[in-house]
Design a protein around this motif. Sequence first.
Motif, mmCIF file in Angstrom:
data_model
loop_
_atom_site.group_PDB
_atom_site.id
_atom_site.type_symbol
_atom_site.label_atom_id
_atom_site.label_comp_id
_atom_site.label_asym_id
_atom_site.label_seq_id
_atom_site.Cartn_x
_atom_site.Cartn_y
_atom_site.Cartn_z
ATOM 1 N N UNK A 135 2.923 -17.973 -7.084
ATOM 2 C CA UNK A 135 4.352 -17.792 -6.841
ATOM 3 C C UNK A 135 4.624 -17.382 -5.393
ATOM 4 N N UNK A 136 3.894 -16.350 -4.930
ATOM 5 C CA UNK A 136 4.129 -15.806 -3.579
ATOM 6 C C UNK A 136 3.927 -16.893 -2.519
ATOM 7 N N UNK A 137 2.965 -17.782 -2.731
ATOM 8 C CA UNK A 137 2.660 -18.814 -1.729
ATOM 9 C C UNK A 137 3.309 -20.163 -2.041
ATOM 10 N N UNK A 138 4.155 -20.203 -3.081
ATOM 11 C CA UNK A 138 4.828 -21.455 -3.477
ATOM 12 C C UNK A 138 3.818 -22.604 -3.563
ATOM 13 N N UNK A 139 2.666 -22.321 -4.187
ATOM 14 C CA UNK A 139 1.560 -23.283 -4.117
ATOM 15 C C UNK A 139 1.864 -24.609 -4.811
ATOM 16 N N UNK A 140 2.567 -24.547 -5.943
ATOM 17 C CA UNK A 140 2.774 -25.807 -6.665
ATOM 18 C C UNK A 140 3.861 -26.658 -5.996
ATOM 19 N N UNK A 141 4.883 -25.995 -5.451
ATOM 20 C CA UNK A 141 5.910 -26.739 -4.701
ATOM 21 C C UNK A 141 5.277 -27.385 -3.470
ATOM 22 N N UNK A 142 4.425 -26.606 -2.786
ATOM 23 C CA UNK A 142 3.747 -27.146 -1.597
ATOM 24 C C UNK A 142 2.877 -28.340 -1.967
ATOM 25 N N UNK A 143 2.193 -28.245 -3.114
ATOM 26 C CA UNK A 143 1.316 -29.348 -3.513
ATOM 27 C C UNK A 143 2.136 -30.617 -3.748
#
Length: 315
Positions: free
Chosen positions: A212-220
């Motif tokens: 969540x903190x790194x917005x990893x799935x949106x970034x992916x």
Amino acid sequence: MTGAPQTQHMPVLWAPVLTALAIAPTGTYLDGTFGRGGHARGILDRLGPQGRLLVMDKDPEAIREAKALAAGDARVRVRQASFASLGEWSETAGGLDGVLFDLGVSSPQLDDAGRGFSFRNDGPLDMRMDPGAGSSAADFVNRADEAEIARVLWVHGEERQSRRIAKAIVARRAEKPFERTGDLADVIAKLLGRGDGRTHPATRSFQAIRIHVNAELDDLAAGLDAAERALKAGGRLAVISFHSLEDRITKQFINERAKAPPTIRRSVVEVAFTPRLRAISGAIKASDAELAANPRARSAVLRVAEKLAVAEAEA
Ligand SMILES: C[S@@+](CC[C@H](N)C(=O)[O-])C[C@H]1O[C@@H](n2cnc3c(N)ncnc32)[C@H](O)[C@@H]1O
């Protein structure tokens, strides 16, 4: 040509990645997750003097190491940013022959308690890959409402006790805000008990908050789109995932562009479908030998696709 480097961060699926990228010595390749440069150095070894290696990472320490590499090698270009923005980097404008995303966190990030990723080594509750941007994990657990915390734990951690944990977090922060990874890990361990002893009870929650903190799935999702646009026809995309959420996004992304959806395949009327990618492999996993040397490779899954030429795609 050297073998896989034995450094503090052992690159996962090193040889399969380099095979998958089918490196042309004059090509331009982008490593969107430089880390400590294990894969990047393998790519460089296979590039000739005309080749280019573009590297990105959100993490300032990874970027420091990348800049040291670039200082001694004119083929390397470096940018500190999310790979989601790779299309905004002018160096990618001429098209790419290959893109690599080796997702998640690096061993140095996990091992340095000061970065706040670890529930085992107490440190400030941060978890940002770029500590200079966005909000920390402490900001999130101290400020988000209970329902939002529960949602994040459930959606990004598949944590079945998400509601109970969210409630305990909100109760504890009313007495004293969270500052340390150890505080958060203890609250979760007290609530859930020690479990099977092999997996720490805070594992899923820490994964969820980090994503969540790194917005990893949106970034992916954004990074995959950007990579597809930037790749030349015949260019390769290689993605290493470490959990099912990332792998699902990558697999779906490739499948949707490689195969007509079942509704079209079964349709009696002719419906056009133009493939834009070709899946080069299914899920590639670490060999027994790699697993013995590097247990971190246990959950790694590599998927590889090739961008199709428009003419070929429409044939
Ligand atoms: C698993 S490590 C990569 C290791 C690297 N392949 C090596 O051989 O050393 C993941 C790295 O990707 C970075 N990272 C994760 N998501 C990112 C993103 N969206 N954009 C840029 N860097 C990212 C992390 O900061 C971390 O340094």
